[in-house]
Design an enzyme around this catalytic site. Structure first.
Site, PDB file in Angstrom:
ATOM      1  CG  ASP A 146      -2.134   1.086   1.344  1.00 22.27           C
ATOM      2  OD1 ASP A 146      -2.446   1.502   0.138  1.00 22.27           O
ATOM      3  OD2 ASP A 146      -2.215   1.500   2.194  1.00 22.27           O
ATOM      4  CG  ASP A 206      -1.695   7.746   0.551  1.00 23.38           C
ATOM      5  OD1 ASP A 206      -0.729   8.393   0.785  1.00 23.38           O
ATOM      6  OD2 ASP A 206      -2.601   7.625  -0.216  1.00 23.38           O
TER       7      ASP A 206
END
Length: 269
Positions: free
Chosen positions: A14, A16
């Site tokens: 991922d 953020d």
């Protein structure tokens, strides 16, 4: 199911909360990307955000101190375009979204139209139009299939939360009585399409995320080795709320860095 971390040859991560936080690189992120690059390990940076193109995101990451090529970025917009192209090649769509989504659909061979489209596709945008939402409701009522890039109901901003894709999709769903198909996390399809992109297999792929309800559950369902890092929104109490567990819980991606080999002085061969 992927085994131990030593078995991992490919990585999905991922963005953020894992690599960056408020446009600043998280400690260890730049070094980890360099480590994967030096080791020749295929990797993709994933995001549910469908606003930006990979080129836009690569530039944003570069500004935060991370060198990620645009070809190593996989967005919910790309996953959606990939899915639609596999369902109806060369089809048509009415789109509520930004350049990340419209560009991905164009590159997948799709025609964007408001006349009898195969699909209505709703993605992230900062300019939701009542007129466009009304058009989407009418097209779905007339038979267009309803697709949503990601389920996130809100997104962050400096002033506070903003309504996001999931909130607008809920409005359209309520008005049409039609449930959308959601491509992005936590649908494990986003991970499967990402693995296809880099030729990876679930048995040797790791997933790094900061959310139990999207990253970890989708990683488990896709059969990946799951790692939760504590640099995003999750804390230990958050982990305990869920009936499933990641394979590993780490403070940050810095814990994935391998130690530098110790240089020893020896005789010359």
């Amino acid at each position: 199911m992927a085994g131990t971390r030593a078995d991992i040859d490919c990585w999905l991560t991922d963005m953020d909360g894992v690599l960056v936080h408020e446009n600043q690189a998280i400690r260890g992120a730049a070094e980890l990307i360099q480590q994967w690059t030096d080791q020749g390990k295929p990797f993709l940076v994933l995001t549910n955000n469908s606003i930006f193109t990979p080129r836009d995101l690569a530039a944003r990451l570069r500004a935060s101190g991370l060198s990620v090529p645009e070809g190593a970025i996989w967005t919910s917009a790309l996953a959606t375009a990939d899915f639609l192209a596999s369902q109806i090649p060369g089809g048509s769509a009415f789109v509520i979204g930004e350049a990340g989504l419209t560009t991905a659909l164009h590159e997948a061979g799709y025609i964007l139209t408001d006349t009898a489209p195969d699909y209505v596709v709703v993605g992230e945008t900062r300019n939701y139009s009542f007129e466009a939402i009304t058009k989407a409701i009418r097209l779905i009522g007339a038979g267009a299939r309803f697709i949503v890039t990601n389920p996130d109901a809100t997104g962050p901003s400096s002033e506070g939360p903003l309504p996001a894709t999931g909130a607008v999709a809920a409005l359209i769903q309520r008005a049409t009585g039609k449930t959308p198909y959601v491509v992005g996390k936590p649908n494990p399809m986003m991970f499967r399409s990402a693995m296809n992109r880099i030729g990876a297999h679930s048995e040797n792929t790791g997933m790094i995320g900061d959310r139990m309800d999207t990253d970890v559950v989708a990683g488990i369902e896709a059969g990946l080795h799951t790692i939760l890092v504590m640099t995003g929104i999750s804390d230990r109490a958050e982990i305990d709320r869920y009936p499933f567990r990641p394979d590993e819980v780490l403070a940050s991606v810095a814990d994935l860095l391998e130690p530098e080999p110790i240089q020893t002085q020896g005789s010359e061969d």
